[in-house]
Design an enzyme around this catalytic site. Structure first.
Site, PDB file in Angstrom:
ATOM      1  N   GLU A   1       0.915  -1.162   0.095  1.00  0.00           N
ATOM      2  CA  GLU A   1      -0.020  -0.151  -0.141  1.00  0.00           C
ATOM      3  C   GLU A   1       0.858   1.202  -0.033  1.00  0.00           C
ATOM      4  O   GLU A   1       0.444   2.488   0.296  1.00  0.00           O
ATOM      5  CB  GLU A   1      -1.007   0.110   1.235  1.00  0.00           C
ATOM      6  CG  GLU A   1      -1.796  -1.183   1.302  1.00  0.00           C
ATOM      7  CD  GLU A   1      -2.801  -1.271   2.550  1.00  0.00           C
ATOM      8  OE1 GLU A   1      -2.923  -0.346   3.088  1.00  0.00           O
ATOM      9  OE2 GLU A   1      -2.893  -2.403   3.133  1.00  0.00           O
ATOM     10  N   GLY A   2       1.992   1.115  -0.592  1.00  0.00           N
ATOM     11  CA  GLY A   2       2.809   2.374  -0.317  1.00  0.00           C
ATOM     12  C   GLY A   2       3.797   2.656   0.813  1.00  0.00           C
ATOM     13  O   GLY A   2       4.493   3.413   0.895  1.00  0.00           O
TER      14      GLY A   2
END
Length: 368
Positions: free
Chosen positions: A323-324
């Site tokens: 998710e980054g």
């Protein structure tokens, strides 16, 4: 709208300025800390100077996190620890500030942008600025059907390009790339295995959510079946993305290539962004010079892709959430490198005289 010709990127993408990088290296040799005392921070500072075409480098002050979101039909086979079609919950957690990447971004003062490419939910459940680029509701099951039609793939690719242009025009000086997906690591591993000529078992990992042995076997089988469909189209990168990629991965590939065209550096996150980067490298061999690998996620497919692209992760802390998050954790390191390169003073030359000093026995002008 003109036809999309991926070969154009070969001419459009230039490497960061080599002459500027040499100037940055020469300046570094004059700074107070000894050579090699700052380790990889020196390399990062010189890379940023070349990207910015400026010595000394400017501090990184306007970064942004960009997350491409989508559901993958292959999740229907039970290849993920998360339920199929549930990626919108990941998006909601980011928007509500409750996910790891949202909490870190708030702490670091970095804005987050989420782009829905193929979420399997009613668009009304999310803000319009998130859903306005959606290509379709969920990508197709890559083991038995194309993830996208050719027209959908081109639309997703152009969306990624448009997002890169918007960020460059807004003055973003560093992009932190991530994904919010369910089934995305299966699609990513299929792309990487196809491009690296590797068997499914070599690239099948446990995913950011973690999976048990039975789920791992289902995932491996899905990647194997996807590979059979991917190999005949390896020579056409857009068709490859349409066949086994999905809307989010296709948008990521367009985003990475156009970011390189616009000379905007990007920090990659996990296996999904690595897969998009590997496809983008096949399109334009100079593009990876504009990217950094934020962290090692522990996914074997990511390791394969980064090795092929010749990128070494900045961090290896065992962060698997995706998710980054891993890419964002690397951002302060890059900002530190830029700040040091910009602000460290040059050392005084040995034996240099202070203004007004005279050697013993000498007289000042005008003295007898």
């Amino acid at each position: 709208m003109s036809a999309l010709n991926l070969d154009d990127f070969v001419d459009l993408i230039e490497r960061p300025d080599g002459g500027i990088r040499r100037d940055a290296e020469e300046r570094r040799a004059r700074l107070a800390p000894p050579a090699d005392a700052l380790g990889r921070l020196d390399e990062l500072g010189e890379w940023l100077a070349a990207a910015q075409q400026r010595v000394p480098v400017r501090p990184v002050e306007r970064p942004r996190v960009v997350l491409f979101a989508g559901d993958h039909g292959i999740a229907d086979l039970g290849v993920s620890a998360r339920p199929a079609g549930s990626a919108h919950r990941l998006v909601r957690a980011v928007l509500d500030g409750e996910s790891p990447v949202a909490i870190l971004a708030r702490r670091f003062g970095v804005p987050v942008r989420v782009i829905d490419m193929a979420l399997d939910c009613d668009p009304a459940e999310l803000p319009e600025e998130v859903t306005r680029h959606r290509v379709r509701r969920g990508s197709g099951r890559l083991d038995i059907e194309d993830a996208l039609t050719h027209e959908e793939a081109e639309r997703a690719f152009r969306t990624g390009m448009a997002i890169a242009d918007e960020e460059a025009d807004a003055g973003t000086d560093l992009l932190v790339l991530g994904d919010l997906s369910v089934g995305g690591t299966t699609a990513a591993a299929t792309l990487i295995a196809a491009l690296c000529g590797t068997d499914a078992s070599v690239v099948t990992g446990r995913g950011g959510a973690g999976i048990d042995d039975l789920t791992w076997m289902r995932k491996c089988a899905a990647i194997r079946d996807g590979l059979r469909r991917a190999r005949p189209v390896l020579g056409d990168q857009l068709q490859l993305l349409a066949t086994v990629g999905g809307a989010d991965l296709t948008a990521i590939t367009g985003f990475l290539l156009q970011s390189a065209v616009r000379r905007t550096p990007v920090i990659l996150d996990g296996v999904v962004s690595a897969a998009g980067a590997l496809v983008a490298q096949r399109v334009a061999f100079r593009a990876p010079d504009w990217w950094l690998a934020g962290q090692s996620s522990g996914e074997p497919a990511q390791e394969k892709a980064l090795d092929r692209i010749a990128l070494t992760p900045l961090l290896d802390h065992g962060v698997t959430v995706g998710e980054g998050t891993g890419a964002l954790l690397a951002l302060p390191l890059v900002q530190a490198a830029a700040a040091l390169a910009a602000e460290l003073p040059e050392r005084e030359e040995a034996g240099a005289e202070e203004p007004g000093e005279t050697e013993p026995g000498e007289t000042e002008p005008g003295e007898d």
